[in-house]
Design a protein around this motif. Structure first.
Motif, PDB file in Angstrom:
ATOM      1  N   VAL A  49     -19.121 -25.438  43.698  1.00 16.19           N
ATOM      2  CA  VAL A  49     -20.356 -24.969  43.064  1.00 16.19           C
ATOM      3  C   VAL A  49     -21.248 -24.401  44.161  1.00 16.19           C
ATOM      4  O   VAL A  49     -21.470 -25.057  45.187  1.00 16.19           O
ATOM      5  CB  VAL A  49     -21.091 -26.110  42.323  1.00 16.19           C
ATOM      6  CG1 VAL A  49     -22.462 -25.657  41.829  1.00 16.19           C
ATOM      7  CG2 VAL A  49     -20.253 -26.618  41.144  1.00 16.19           C
ATOM      8  N   ASP A  94     -29.569 -19.303  41.043  1.00 12.68           N
ATOM      9  CA  ASP A  94     -29.166 -20.505  40.310  1.00 12.68           C
ATOM     10  C   ASP A  94     -30.315 -21.516  40.261  1.00 12.68           C
ATOM     11  O   ASP A  94     -30.396 -22.339  39.352  1.00 12.68           O
ATOM     12  CB  ASP A  94     -27.966 -21.156  41.000  1.00 12.68           C
ATOM     13  CG  ASP A  94     -26.887 -20.140  41.284  1.00 12.68           C
ATOM     14  OD1 ASP A  94     -26.169 -19.775  40.346  1.00 12.68           O
ATOM     15  OD2 ASP A  94     -26.783 -19.664  42.437  1.00 12.68           O
ATOM     16  N   LYS A  99     -22.281 -35.373  35.968  1.00 11.85           N
ATOM     17  CA  LYS A  99     -21.311 -34.372  36.435  1.00 11.85           C
ATOM     18  C   LYS A  99     -21.870 -33.659  37.660  1.00 11.85           C
ATOM     19  O   LYS A  99     -23.071 -33.379  37.718  1.00 11.85           O
ATOM     20  CB  LYS A  99     -21.054 -33.325  35.340  1.00 11.85           C
ATOM     21  CG  LYS A  99     -20.538 -33.903  34.042  1.00 11.85           C
ATOM     22  CD  LYS A  99     -19.091 -34.303  34.171  1.00 11.85           C
ATOM     23  CE  LYS A  99     -18.588 -34.855  32.845  1.00 11.85           C
ATOM     24  NZ  LYS A  99     -17.361 -35.641  33.010  1.00 11.85           N
ATOM     25  N   ILE A 101     -24.216 -35.374  42.662  1.00 16.53           N
ATOM     26  CA  ILE A 101     -22.984 -34.672  43.053  1.00 16.53           C
ATOM     27  C   ILE A 101     -21.771 -35.596  43.098  1.00 16.53           C
ATOM     28  O   ILE A 101     -20.639 -35.133  43.177  1.00 16.53           O
ATOM     29  CB  ILE A 101     -23.138 -33.909  44.399  1.00 16.53           C
ATOM     30  CG1 ILE A 101     -23.643 -34.840  45.498  1.00 16.53           C
ATOM     31  CG2 ILE A 101     -24.042 -32.711  44.252  1.00 16.53           C
ATOM     32  CD1 ILE A 101     -23.645 -34.188  46.860  1.00 16.53           C
ATOM     33  N   TYR A 116     -21.722 -30.666  38.386  1.00 16.18           N
ATOM     34  CA  TYR A 116     -22.143 -29.287  38.090  1.00 16.18           C
ATOM     35  C   TYR A 116     -23.375 -29.253  37.184  1.00 16.18           C
ATOM     36  O   TYR A 116     -23.742 -28.206  36.672  1.00 16.18           O
ATOM     37  CB  TYR A 116     -20.996 -28.494  37.451  1.00 16.18           C
ATOM     38  CG  TYR A 116     -20.377 -29.156  36.249  1.00 16.18           C
ATOM     39  CD1 TYR A 116     -20.991 -29.124  35.010  1.00 16.18           C
ATOM     40  CD2 TYR A 116     -19.167 -29.832  36.372  1.00 16.18           C
ATOM     41  CE1 TYR A 116     -20.433 -29.752  33.917  1.00 16.18           C
ATOM     42  CE2 TYR A 116     -18.594 -30.474  35.285  1.00 16.18           C
ATOM     43  CZ  TYR A 116     -19.237 -30.426  34.056  1.00 16.18           C
ATOM     44  OH  TYR A 116     -18.681 -31.063  32.985  1.00 16.18           O
ATOM     45  N   GLU A 117     -24.035 -30.410  36.964  1.00 14.35           N
ATOM     46  CA  GLU A 117     -25.239 -30.366  36.141  1.00 14.35           C
ATOM     47  C   GLU A 117     -26.448 -30.835  36.943  1.00 14.35           C
ATOM     48  O   GLU A 117     -26.339 -31.682  37.838  1.00 14.35           O
ATOM     49  CB  GLU A 117     -25.074 -31.189  34.855  1.00 14.35           C
ATOM     50  CG  GLU A 117     -24.879 -32.660  35.091  1.00 14.35           C
ATOM     51  CD  GLU A 117     -24.605 -33.439  33.808  1.00 14.35           C
ATOM     52  OE1 GLU A 117     -24.336 -32.831  32.764  1.00 14.35           O
ATOM     53  OE2 GLU A 117     -24.669 -34.677  33.871  1.00 14.35           O
ATOM     54  N   GLN A 148     -12.648 -27.615  42.783  1.00 12.22           N
ATOM     55  CA  GLN A 148     -13.871 -26.994  42.266  1.00 12.22           C
ATOM     56  C   GLN A 148     -14.869 -26.729  43.393  1.00 12.22           C
ATOM     57  O   GLN A 148     -14.884 -27.454  44.400  1.00 12.22           O
ATOM     58  CB  GLN A 148     -14.535 -27.931  41.242  1.00 12.22           C
ATOM     59  CG  GLN A 148     -13.651 -28.302  40.061  1.00 12.22           C
ATOM     60  CD  GLN A 148     -13.330 -27.118  39.172  1.00 12.22           C
ATOM     61  OE1 GLN A 148     -14.101 -26.161  39.077  1.00 12.22           O
ATOM     62  NE2 GLN A 148     -12.180 -27.174  38.514  1.00 12.22           N
ATOM     63  N   ILE A 185     -29.372 -33.263  41.336  1.00 11.87           N
ATOM     64  CA  ILE A 185     -27.946 -33.135  40.984  1.00 11.87           C
ATOM     65  C   ILE A 185     -27.238 -34.389  41.486  1.00 11.87           C
ATOM     66  O   ILE A 185     -27.316 -34.699  42.688  1.00 11.87           O
ATOM     67  CB  ILE A 185     -27.305 -31.895  41.656  1.00 11.87           C
ATOM     68  CG1 ILE A 185     -28.110 -30.630  41.332  1.00 11.87           C
ATOM     69  CG2 ILE A 185     -25.845 -31.745  41.238  1.00 11.87           C
ATOM     70  CD1 ILE A 185     -27.739 -29.425  42.184  1.00 11.87           C
ATOM     71  N   PHE A 218     -24.344 -25.620  36.173  1.00 11.77           N
ATOM     72  CA  PHE A 218     -23.963 -24.644  37.187  1.00 11.77           C
ATOM     73  C   PHE A 218     -22.519 -24.212  36.973  1.00 11.77           C
ATOM     74  O   PHE A 218     -21.712 -24.934  36.401  1.00 11.77           O
ATOM     75  CB  PHE A 218     -24.147 -25.238  38.579  1.00 11.77           C
ATOM     76  CG  PHE A 218     -25.544 -25.721  38.832  1.00 11.77           C
ATOM     77  CD1 PHE A 218     -26.609 -24.837  38.812  1.00 11.77           C
ATOM     78  CD2 PHE A 218     -25.798 -27.065  39.043  1.00 11.77           C
ATOM     79  CE1 PHE A 218     -27.909 -25.284  39.019  1.00 11.77           C
ATOM     80  CE2 PHE A 218     -27.086 -27.526  39.258  1.00 11.77           C
ATOM     81  CZ  PHE A 218     -28.149 -26.630  39.243  1.00 11.77           C
ATOM     82  N   GLN A 219     -22.226 -23.021  37.467  1.00 17.28           N
ATOM     83  CA  GLN A 219     -20.893 -22.452  37.263  1.00 17.28           C
ATOM     84  C   GLN A 219     -19.928 -22.935  38.354  1.00 17.28           C
ATOM     85  O   GLN A 219     -20.068 -22.545  39.509  1.00 17.28           O
ATOM     86  CB  GLN A 219     -21.009 -20.917  37.311  1.00 17.28           C
ATOM     87  CG  GLN A 219     -19.696 -20.198  37.132  1.00 17.28           C
ATOM     88  CD  GLN A 219     -19.115 -20.409  35.744  1.00 17.28           C
ATOM     89  OE1 GLN A 219     -19.736 -20.123  34.738  1.00 17.28           O
ATOM     90  NE2 GLN A 219     -17.907 -20.950  35.691  1.00 17.28           N
ATOM     91  N   PRO A 220     -18.947 -23.768  38.004  1.00 17.10           N
ATOM     92  CA  PRO A 220     -17.977 -24.135  39.039  1.00 17.10           C
ATOM     93  C   PRO A 220     -16.971 -23.006  39.242  1.00 17.10           C
ATOM     94  O   PRO A 220     -16.570 -22.341  38.291  1.00 17.10           O
ATOM     95  CB  PRO A 220     -17.280 -25.383  38.471  1.00 17.10           C
ATOM     96  CG  PRO A 220     -17.973 -25.724  37.202  1.00 17.10           C
ATOM     97  CD  PRO A 220     -18.681 -24.489  36.741  1.00 17.10           C
TER      98      PRO A 220
END
Ligand code: TYD
Length: 141
Positions: free
Chosen positions: A19, A26, A82, A61, A84-85, A17, A59, A8-10
């Motif tokens: 998300v 998404d 992570k 988080i 964001y994944e 950060q 996720i 995912f785009q942070p």
């Protein structure tokens, strides 16, 4: 087995950060339920089920854990380390979540509301269902 992992785009700046996850953008389905696991003991393995129709994205988080995915023919382990994944889990995939770090928070985005009737909790039943849907495939397990 193809594992679909999302990065995912942070939206980062000097404050930190962020998300954002939007359904159909998404996330490839309508998000009808969110749940999360925390305070999971390191020696615990959760999951042990598949779903007849539910789709999910997992996720981690915070912290880390591992996801074992099994389509009845192949197994793969996906580390989630992570915030964001995420990993996509389609229906008819047996999953186990394990190796949770002490601080792990595993969030699940689900395509439907909780329905015990959608669960396949017996591994042999799962294998039977998978074989019925793809009878020509050679099983590796
Ligand atoms: P469980 O299915 O054992 O979790 P997992 O297999 O993912 O480790 O669920 C634990 C408990 O939480 C069980 O009593 C059912 C309940 N539960 C809900 O009420 N709603 C939900 O959305 C989920 C996932 C579980």
């Amino acid at each position: 087995m193809q594992v679909v992992k999302y990065m995912f785009q942070p939206h980062g700046d000097d404050r930190g950060q962020l998300v954002a996850l939007e359904e159909y953008k998404d996330i490839p389905f309508r998000i009808k339920r969110v749940y999360y696991m925390y305070d999971t003991r390191a020696d615990v393995v959760r999951g042990h089920h598949a779903h007849k129709s539910l789709e999910q994205i997992l996720i981690c988080i915070h912290g880390s854990c591992k996801i074992r995915l099994d389509n009845g023919y192949e197994k793969k382990i996906v580390p989630l380390e992570k915030p964001y994944e995420g990993v996509y889990i389609a229906n008819n995939i047996w999953r186990e979540m394990f190796d949770f770090s002490e601080d792990a928070v595993l969030m699940v985005l689900a395509s439907d509301l909780y329905d015990e009737g959608d669960y396949i909790r017996d591994y042999h039943e799962f294998i039977q269902i998978v074989k019925e849907e793809a009878p020509d495939r050679v099983t590796l397990i």
